[in-house]
Design a protein around this motif. Structure first.
Motif, PDB file in Angstrom:
ATOM      1  N   GLU A  35      41.899 -11.001  19.072  1.00  0.00           N
ATOM      2  CA  GLU A  35      42.769 -11.107  20.130  1.00  0.00           C
ATOM      3  C   GLU A  35      43.593 -12.327  20.163  1.00  0.00           C
ATOM      4  O   GLU A  35      43.597 -12.975  19.222  1.00  0.00           O
ATOM      5  CB  GLU A  35      41.905 -10.887  21.271  1.00  0.00           C
ATOM      6  N   ILE A  36      44.468 -12.446  21.321  1.00  0.00           N
ATOM      7  CA  ILE A  36      44.841 -13.758  21.417  1.00  0.00           C
ATOM      8  C   ILE A  36      44.139 -14.907  21.619  1.00  0.00           C
ATOM      9  O   ILE A  36      44.674 -15.897  21.754  1.00  0.00           O
ATOM     10  CB  ILE A  36      46.224 -13.527  22.476  1.00  0.00           C
ATOM     11  N   PHE A  37      42.984 -14.723  21.816  1.00  0.00           N
ATOM     12  CA  PHE A  37      41.946 -15.768  22.138  1.00  0.00           C
ATOM     13  C   PHE A  37      41.281 -16.576  20.889  1.00  0.00           C
ATOM     14  O   PHE A  37      40.264 -17.279  20.938  1.00  0.00           O
ATOM     15  CB  PHE A  37      40.715 -15.196  22.905  1.00  0.00           C
ATOM     16  N   GLY A  38      41.702 -16.144  19.676  1.00  0.00           N
ATOM     17  CA  GLY A  38      41.363 -16.629  18.323  1.00  0.00           C
ATOM     18  C   GLY A  38      39.995 -15.902  17.872  1.00  0.00           C
ATOM     19  O   GLY A  38      39.411 -14.967  18.467  1.00  0.00           O
ATOM     20  N   VAL A  39      39.174 -16.580  17.117  1.00  0.00           N
ATOM     21  CA  VAL A  39      38.030 -16.239  16.602  1.00  0.00           C
ATOM     22  C   VAL A  39      36.858 -16.684  17.479  1.00  0.00           C
ATOM     23  O   VAL A  39      35.949 -17.648  17.116  1.00  0.00           O
ATOM     24  CB  VAL A  39      37.836 -16.465  15.114  1.00  0.00           C
ATOM     25  N   ASN A  40      36.697 -16.295  18.655  1.00  0.00           N
ATOM     26  CA  ASN A  40      35.838 -16.544  19.567  1.00  0.00           C
ATOM     27  C   ASN A  40      34.553 -16.103  19.385  1.00  0.00           C
ATOM     28  O   ASN A  40      34.298 -15.298  18.587  1.00  0.00           O
ATOM     29  CB  ASN A  40      36.593 -16.701  20.889  1.00  0.00           C
ATOM     30  N   PHE A  63      45.717 -17.820  13.903  1.00  0.00           N
ATOM     31  CA  PHE A  63      46.618 -18.658  14.526  1.00  0.00           C
ATOM     32  C   PHE A  63      46.416 -20.118  13.856  1.00  0.00           C
ATOM     33  O   PHE A  63      46.937 -21.039  14.428  1.00  0.00           O
ATOM     34  CB  PHE A  63      46.048 -18.878  15.944  1.00  0.00           C
ATOM     35  N   TRP A  64      45.860 -20.214  12.650  1.00  0.00           N
ATOM     36  CA  TRP A  64      45.609 -21.416  11.953  1.00  0.00           C
ATOM     37  C   TRP A  64      47.049 -22.237  11.891  1.00  0.00           C
ATOM     38  O   TRP A  64      46.942 -23.550  12.034  1.00  0.00           O
ATOM     39  CB  TRP A  64      45.130 -21.296  10.689  1.00  0.00           C
ATOM     40  N   ARG A  65      48.136 -21.601  11.526  1.00  0.00           N
ATOM     41  CA  ARG A  65      49.311 -22.525  11.479  1.00  0.00           C
ATOM     42  C   ARG A  65      49.925 -23.137  12.753  1.00  0.00           C
ATOM     43  O   ARG A  65      50.670 -24.015  12.830  1.00  0.00           O
ATOM     44  CB  ARG A  65      50.642 -21.582  11.036  1.00  0.00           C
ATOM     45  N   PHE A  90      53.354 -17.077  17.692  1.00  0.00           N
ATOM     46  CA  PHE A  90      52.772 -16.380  16.616  1.00  0.00           C
ATOM     47  C   PHE A  90      53.759 -15.626  15.782  1.00  0.00           C
ATOM     48  O   PHE A  90      54.291 -14.807  16.594  1.00  0.00           O
ATOM     49  CB  PHE A  90      51.558 -15.555  16.922  1.00  0.00           C
ATOM     50  N   ASP A  91      53.723 -15.556  14.609  1.00  0.00           N
ATOM     51  CA  ASP A  91      54.692 -14.944  13.607  1.00  0.00           C
ATOM     52  C   ASP A  91      53.930 -13.823  12.991  1.00  0.00           C
ATOM     53  O   ASP A  91      52.998 -14.006  12.180  1.00  0.00           O
ATOM     54  CB  ASP A  91      55.106 -15.793  12.425  1.00  0.00           C
ATOM     55  N   GLN A  92      54.057 -12.405  13.531  1.00  0.00           N
ATOM     56  CA  GLN A  92      53.266 -11.517  13.346  1.00  0.00           C
ATOM     57  C   GLN A  92      53.474 -11.129  12.039  1.00  0.00           C
ATOM     58  O   GLN A  92      52.472 -10.662  11.140  1.00  0.00           O
ATOM     59  CB  GLN A  92      53.593 -10.169  14.441  1.00  0.00           C
ATOM     60  N   ASP A  93      54.833 -11.043  11.308  1.00  0.00           N
ATOM     61  CA  ASP A  93      54.850 -10.592   9.971  1.00  0.00           C
ATOM     62  C   ASP A  93      54.004 -11.735   9.115  1.00  0.00           C
ATOM     63  O   ASP A  93      53.574 -10.964   8.257  1.00  0.00           O
ATOM     64  CB  ASP A  93      56.392 -10.782   9.781  1.00  0.00           C
ATOM     65  N   GLN A  94      54.141 -12.993   9.316  1.00  0.00           N
ATOM     66  CA  GLN A  94      53.148 -13.719   8.675  1.00  0.00           C
ATOM     67  C   GLN A  94      51.627 -13.372   8.618  1.00  0.00           C
ATOM     68  O   GLN A  94      50.980 -13.683   7.699  1.00  0.00           O
ATOM     69  CB  GLN A  94      53.471 -14.991   8.906  1.00  0.00           C
ATOM     70  N   GLY A  95      51.411 -13.091  10.153  1.00  0.00           N
ATOM     71  CA  GLY A  95      49.914 -12.783  10.280  1.00  0.00           C
ATOM     72  C   GLY A  95      49.591 -11.493   9.374  1.00  0.00           C
ATOM     73  O   GLY A  95      48.640 -11.587   8.920  1.00  0.00           O
ATOM     74  N   ILE A  96      50.433 -10.394   9.179  1.00  0.00           N
ATOM     75  CA  ILE A  96      49.992  -9.380   8.478  1.00  0.00           C
ATOM     76  C   ILE A  96      49.646  -9.847   6.990  1.00  0.00           C
ATOM     77  O   ILE A  96      48.932  -9.525   6.111  1.00  0.00           O
ATOM     78  CB  ILE A  96      51.233  -8.257   8.223  1.00  0.00           C
ATOM     79  N   LYS A  97      50.655 -10.895   6.379  1.00  0.00           N
ATOM     80  CA  LYS A  97      50.252 -11.286   5.064  1.00  0.00           C
ATOM     81  C   LYS A  97      48.881 -11.987   4.947  1.00  0.00           C
ATOM     82  O   LYS A  97      48.356 -12.190   4.140  1.00  0.00           O
ATOM     83  CB  LYS A  97      51.291 -12.321   4.910  1.00  0.00           C
ATOM     84  N   ASP A  98      48.849 -12.773   5.774  1.00  0.00           N
ATOM     85  CA  ASP A  98      47.569 -13.323   6.060  1.00  0.00           C
ATOM     86  C   ASP A  98      46.272 -12.198   6.245  1.00  0.00           C
ATOM     87  O   ASP A  98      45.008 -12.650   5.452  1.00  0.00           O
ATOM     88  CB  ASP A  98      47.102 -14.470   7.062  1.00  0.00           C
ATOM     89  N   ILE A  99      46.471 -11.514   6.652  1.00  0.00           N
ATOM     90  CA  ILE A  99      45.542 -10.219   6.880  1.00  0.00           C
ATOM     91  C   ILE A  99      45.475  -9.555   5.349  1.00  0.00           C
ATOM     92  O   ILE A  99      44.438  -9.278   4.981  1.00  0.00           O
ATOM     93  CB  ILE A  99      45.923  -9.022   7.993  1.00  0.00           C
ATOM     94  N   LEU A 123      46.280  -7.688  20.568  1.00  0.00           N
ATOM     95  CA  LEU A 123      47.331  -8.324  19.506  1.00  0.00           C
ATOM     96  C   LEU A 123      46.818  -7.665  18.239  1.00  0.00           C
ATOM     97  O   LEU A 123      47.422  -7.007  17.427  1.00  0.00           O
ATOM     98  CB  LEU A 123      47.389  -9.868  19.796  1.00  0.00           C
ATOM     99  N   GLY A 124      45.280  -7.742  18.022  1.00  0.00           N
ATOM    100  CA  GLY A 124      44.812  -7.234  16.768  1.00  0.00           C
ATOM    101  C   GLY A 124      44.784  -5.849  16.566  1.00  0.00           C
ATOM    102  O   GLY A 124      45.043  -5.339  15.348  1.00  0.00           O
ATOM    103  N   GLY A 125      44.881  -5.200  17.734  1.00  0.00           N
ATOM    104  CA  GLY A 125      45.155  -3.841  17.466  1.00  0.00           C
ATOM    105  C   GLY A 125      46.551  -3.391  17.127  1.00  0.00           C
ATOM    106  O   GLY A 125      47.015  -2.562  16.285  1.00  0.00           O
ATOM    107  N   ARG A 126      47.541  -4.058  17.450  1.00  0.00           N
ATOM    108  CA  ARG A 126      48.943  -4.012  17.213  1.00  0.00           C
ATOM    109  C   ARG A 126      48.768  -4.435  15.609  1.00  0.00           C
ATOM    110  O   ARG A 126      49.675  -3.546  14.642  1.00  0.00           O
ATOM    111  CB  ARG A 126      49.855  -4.845  17.942  1.00  0.00           C
ATOM    112  N   LEU A 127      48.374  -5.428  15.261  1.00  0.00           N
ATOM    113  CA  LEU A 127      48.272  -5.900  13.717  1.00  0.00           C
ATOM    114  C   LEU A 127      47.679  -4.832  12.957  1.00  0.00           C
ATOM    115  O   LEU A 127      47.883  -4.637  11.974  1.00  0.00           O
ATOM    116  CB  LEU A 127      47.634  -7.246  13.594  1.00  0.00           C
TER     117      LEU A 127
END
Length: 232
Positions: A35-40, A63-65, A90-99, A123-127
């Motif tokens: 989610e938007i709360f990180g790897v909590n 969110f590492w960047r 957060f750059d979602q397109d970049q996030g997909i590349k990290d996924i 957010l992770g559901g969208r991703l």
């Protein structure tokens, strides 16, 4: 806590991911999208449950960047506001590349032909939806995904099974948006939508005030069955 480092697709950096391993050889791997709360703690518990079911579970720090290692509590107002701020950066397109990099890393831990799924929340559901449309992931699940109505133009690229859990009274996904999701996806041969009337955003969280146990258990049971069918 078990962590690994994953190299980005273009080799410009490395990011950490939480890993939960099953006791024996994994039946498949599942990438857990935050989610938007990180790897909590809640996301780590999701991984731990999947490992108990026999999967290799990996939750990348997306969110590492912006701020590596962030862990926030949605029940604390200041931390909720901080999370919303991170979402805006957060750059979602970049996030997909990290996924995608995480999916590739997961495949290296499986026998040849081993399958990889993703499951994401908020957010992770969208991703998870975007991952289904943009990568070769074998199966995807999204919980209370936000803004899917703006991504329906990508639906024809979804080639493998996708399940979406929709909170009926979602404070971030209004009824009009939910209707557009159904209109756009109900007839898609690879997509299954489940509605949870009266439930709010975050109902399947592991910890905290948002959890709604009955709906969470129902959604999680569907997810387990979906992954058992499509990943093994």
């Amino acid at each position: 806590m078990s962590e690994i480092e994953i190299e980005t697709l273009d080799g410009d950096g490395r990011f950490k991911a939480y890993v939960a391993k099953p006791e024996s050889s994994p039946r498949a791997a599942i990438v857990v999208i935050q989610e938007i709360f990180g790897v909590n703690r809640g996301i780590r518990q999701k991984c731990d449950h999947l490992a108990a079911d026999g999967y290799l579970a990996i939750a990348p720090d997306l969110f590492w960047r912006i701020e590596p290692g962030i862990e926030l509590d949605p029940d604390v107002e200041a931390e909720m506001n901080q999370a919303l701020g991170l979402m805006g950066k957060f750059d979602q397109d970049q996030g997909i590349k990290d996924i995608e990099a995480t999916i590739r890393a997961a495949r290296t831990h499986l026998p040849e032909g081993g399958k990889v799924g993703v499951v994401g929340y908020c957010l992770g559901g969208r991703l998870a939806y975007m991952t289904a449309a943009r990568t070769d992931v074998d199966a995807s699940v999204g919980y209370y995904a936000v803004g899917i109505d703006g991504l329906l133009g990508e639906k024809d690229a979804i080639a493998n099974p996708l399940m979406l859990h929709i909170a009926g009274d979602d404070g971030f996904v209004d009824k009009e948006t939910q209707a557009k999701m159904h209109e756009g996806l109900d007839h898609h041969p690879k997509v299954t939508l489940h509605d949870y009337p009266g439930e709010d955003h975050g109902f399947a969280t592991e910890v905290g005030n948002r959890r709604s146990p009955q709906a969470a258990d129902e959604a999680d049971a569907r997810t387990r069955g979906f992954f058992a069918k499509n990943l093994g």
